[in-house]
Design a protein around this motif. Structure first.
Motif, PDB file in Angstrom:
ATOM      1  N   UNK A 206       0.903  -1.184   0.028  1.00  0.00           N
ATOM      2  CA  UNK A 206      -0.021  -0.132   0.005  1.00  0.00           C
ATOM      3  C   UNK A 206       0.636   1.395  -0.073  1.00  0.00           C
ATOM      4  N   UNK A 207       0.284   2.246  -0.632  1.00  0.00           N
ATOM      5  CA  UNK A 207       1.036   3.673  -0.694  1.00  0.00           C
ATOM      6  C   UNK A 207       0.983   4.490   0.376  1.00  0.00           C
ATOM      7  N   UNK A 208       2.042   4.806   1.079  1.00  0.00           N
ATOM      8  CA  UNK A 208       1.836   5.677   2.257  1.00  0.00           C
ATOM      9  C   UNK A 208       1.183   7.086   2.157  1.00  0.00           C
ATOM     10  N   UNK A 209       0.530   7.672   2.864  1.00  0.00           N
ATOM     11  CA  UNK A 209      -0.135   9.002   2.601  1.00  0.00           C
ATOM     12  C   UNK A 209       0.569   9.889   3.504  1.00  0.00           C
ATOM     13  N   UNK A 210       0.487  11.140   3.000  1.00  0.00           N
ATOM     14  CA  UNK A 210       1.047  12.450   3.700  1.00  0.00           C
ATOM     15  C   UNK A 210       0.213  13.470   3.656  1.00  0.00           C
ATOM     16  N   UNK A 211       0.037  14.335   4.599  1.00  0.00           N
ATOM     17  CA  UNK A 211      -0.743  15.590   4.786  1.00  0.00           C
ATOM     18  C   UNK A 211      -0.048  16.615   4.067  1.00  0.00           C
TER      19      UNK A 211
END
Length: 513
Positions: A206-211
């Motif tokens: 899964x692709x990590x998320x960033x704010x």
């Protein structure tokens, strides 16, 4: 990166006292496919019967690979472990501790969290809480302004919701922890290994998320392993071979796979405090300050003290032993922890924040020094790429890094390609720098060997080692392990010897006044 820096790692599920089976199997695999550098164990290492370990403690049998375990998940197993800080159980068998970040000499970063999420009356020795996961998150991010992630995260308990968005729709049930999900969201492990459920499950990456729009979105592979020697013959041992995250090319870290998914964890996990409810607003994890420390206080305007600037030539703190040449308005110095030996810094003698605010007189002298550097590099068929990061700096620093003239045509595309990885779009500059970057503007600026210039106006966050990362990439100098200056530092004595050598070589090209 050199192939010898790759680490071959084995990860095992719950051992539950089956030490003879574990170490015999590991030894057989090592003979066939090894050698492996280390063995990591998740889940319950000890079981109802642990007599097989006595032979290893007595040294009548040997463990042939450095083995690291995490802590107890049950109260009855606490007695088998050293204190919470970790320690050796016997030769080549080490308890890592309650939580922490373990970094190998190769640079491989292993984060670990022992126990299960705490309930009301559970003993702290076999549980973790919000303070523990926050402290672990902070230790991973400490002194890492361009944080990429960690290589491996070891937890015994699964993260809550990890099966979300998996198109295979696994039907099993498991006891997941919200705090583990929060931790994984923040420290972005390339591999996350768990045990306890006697389930073998390898989730699609899964692709990590960033704010932050400028953040790095690397992928995580989640692996759950079954119990050692389980009757159903489920997989309990996993092998991997990887370069440390901080020494891996960015293009490899962000490469997508056909089966990957978005993050299974909700966006609320990006909040800074793991105990906050999802509707509460919060800052992203780069902000480590407490709520009290964040209160806005009206401050008096600070007066700049030139004597305390590390780069003002009149300051006591300047590294004068690195200075190569001193002009009227500009001085030339070696970069500390340079990409190559003759990686230069061009700096104004007096204090000025950035290139865009320099006077015409200083710019004229700067041009003379840039011409001198071009002639010096040309001796070895090299050309300079100049770049400036006016972000989190106090004094103007124009960096000059030499590349072979045959590599120069690839520079523009490489800057733009790696910028794209960080969600940055560099524009070609066809006006004077001060026209697009008046005083107070944060920016990154490049002068290519053919005279083209690139510019990016920094909006929020920016990767601090971006310029170095580009020139160190495989398409240019191909030395990715030198993109961070802290990994390239020399002793003061070594710096002095190098500076004297470069000063003598540069002297025929020095600017004459």
């Amino acid at each position: 990166m050199a192939s010898q820096d790759k680490q071959k790692v084995l990860i095992a599920g719950d051992v539950e006292g089956n030490f003879k089976v574990l170490f015999s199997r590991v030894e057989a695999i090592s003979k066939k496919n090894g050698p492996f550098d280390l063995l990591l164990c998740v889940g319950n290492f000890f079981g109802a019967k642990n007599t097989d370990l006595e032979a290893y403690k007595a040294a009548t049998k040997s463990i042939n690979i450095p083995t690291y375990i995490i802590g107890p998940t049950k109260e009855e197993d606490i007695k088998y472990y050293p204190d919470a800080n970790g320690g050796d159980i016997c030769n080549n068998l080490t308890y890592l501790g309650k939580y922490g970040l373990f970094t190998l000499s190769s640079g491989l970063k292993i984060a670990y969290l022992s126990g299960v999420q705490k309930n009301a009356n559970d003993p702290k020795e076999c549980t973790f809480d919000e303070k523990d996961v926050t402290a672990l998150r902070n230790s991973c991010l400490k002194s890492c302004p361009s944080f990429r992630g960690v290589d491996i995260l070891l937890t015994s308990q699964w993260p809550e919701g990890v099966t979300n968005l998996d198109e295979n729709k696994p039907k099993f049930e498991y006891n997941g922890s919200r705090l583990v999900s929060w931790l994984a969201t923040h420290i972005k492990p390339r591999y996350h290994a768990c045990g306890l459920e006697n389930i073998h499950y390898e989730r699609p990456p899964y692709r990590n998320q960033n704010e932050s729009a400028d953040g790095i979105d690397i992928a995580t592979r989640f692996i759950a392993l079954a119990k050692v020697a389980n009757a159903e013959k489920k997989k309990w041992l996993y092998a991997l071979n990887l370069n440390p995250v901080d020494k891996t090319r960015m293009s490899e870290l962000v490469m997508k796979t056909t089966d990957e998914t978005p993050s299974p964890y909700p966006a609320s996990m990006l909040q800074n405090n793991p105990g906050k409810k999802s509707e509460e607003k919060s800052q992203y994890f780069y902000d480590m300050e407490s709520r009290d420390e964040k209160k806005k206080v009206k401050r008096q305007k600070m007066e700049f003290d030139q004597n305390k600037c590390w780069f003002c030539l009149s300051s006591e703190d300047v590294s004068k032993h690195l200075v190569i040449s001193i002009g009227k308005e500009i001085y030339l110095a070696l970069a500390k922890g340079g990409v190559v030996d003759d990686h230069f810094l061009l700096l104004p003698v007096a204090h000025h924040q950035c290139l865009s605010v320099l006077s015409d007189t200083i710019k004229q002298e700067l041009k003379l020094y840039k011409d001198a550097i071009r002639k010096y590099y040309a001796l070895n068929d090299r050309v300079p790429v100049f770049f400036e990061r006016n972000f989190k700096t106090s004094h103007c620093q124009l960096q000059a890094v030499p590349v072979h003239k045959n590599q120069a045509p690839s520079l523009k595309e490489t800057f733009q390609e790696i910028a794209g990885i960080y969600h940055i779009k560099m524009r070609e500059l066809d006006v004077e720098l001060h026209e697009v970057a008046p005083a107070g503007t944060l920016y990154f600026y490049v002068e290519l060997p053919d005279g083209e210039r690139l510019f990016y106006k920094i909006k929020k966050d920016f990767p601090l080692q971006f310029g170095r990362e580009v020139v160190c990439s495989d398409r240019i100098l191909d030395i990715p392990d030198r993109f961070d200056w802290k990994d390239c530092q020399l002793s003061r004595e070594q710096e002095y010897v190098l500076s004297e050598k470069i000063k003598a070589k540069f002297q025929p090209f020095d600017v004459k006044f």
